[in-house]
Design a protein around this motif. Sequence first.
Motif: not given
Length: 341
Positions: A94-95, A209-211, A230-231, A63-64
């Motif tokens: 996905a990308p 978790g990512e940032a 993007g949920m 996602g990130a």
Amino acid sequence: MNPTFASDNYSGVHPEIMDALQRANPGHVGSYGADPLTAEATKKFKTLLGEDIEVFFAYNGTGANVLGLSAMTRSFDSIICSDLAHINVDESTAPERFTGCKLVTIPTRDGKIYPHEIEEKIQRVDDQHHPQVRVISISQTTEYGTVYSIDELKAISAVAKKHNLLFHMDGSRISNAAVSLQAEFRAFTRDAGVDVLSFGGTKNGMMFGEAVVFFNTELAKNFKYIRKQGMQLHSKMRFISAQFDALLTNDLWRRNASHSNGMAKLLEAEIRQSPKAKITQKVDANGIFVILPQEIIPALQEEHFFYVWNDKLSEARLMCSFDTTEADVRSFGKKLRELLK
């Protein structure tokens, strides 16, 4: 399960981070990031990377990466990356689906891509029939466990600036890279010319978790909508933020990454005692790539599971984690020597 070298995703949650989750749990606070822990975690990122950055927390690494790239591109663009890049190999499509962009890959022998190779892929600029290169994306550490030097990153950034491109860094193991380089995060991200960074936490002791960090804050203008679409907008955001707050407190990120890198160096030494095992890449961080006799792999995996990276070469990938022990490493080395007698 026996101790494994399969992935740093196999490890549990560091006790200090689990404690932080427990402390975050009681009571009610604002959702979707409107809580004190998200404010505190954001403040810690700004202390590390600069007050004028924008930080958005996401649930996972794919996602990130995907949403960060979405903010940098339009659907007629292309993204240059290594053929081993996570965005090319391990994030399904996905990308491409979410950005609409074409991934333009560069074959790599050490996980890295180099300026002259990137230059060769910048073709047919302003040609309406051809995807327009917009982003150079690299992984730090790379998928081969190698680490770009600061000079190598600045050289890639120079190519990006020369051609009016953007520079994205997939930092799923960014803490391991920082320890390997003996450098602060800012030195090899913002100061090296990176525009957008995926800052990983899951592989370094977090539960999830990512940032997504924007150094080029113009790109962040609509990111809150991109994240929602993007949920990746976590409703109980405090449980991501609490983990990052703990990870960035008292150098926990450094302690965890130093340990996993150190265990990889010890494992390298154990493997090098067996001449029939051939290490194929420089051991910069917490991963080792080694060619093993195919016939011993099943027995070795029974005691210490790992993945075969390249079936044709019989090349295995061994990953160390924050909770890998010296006993785990010595046990692997002992079993390897027994099987190679």
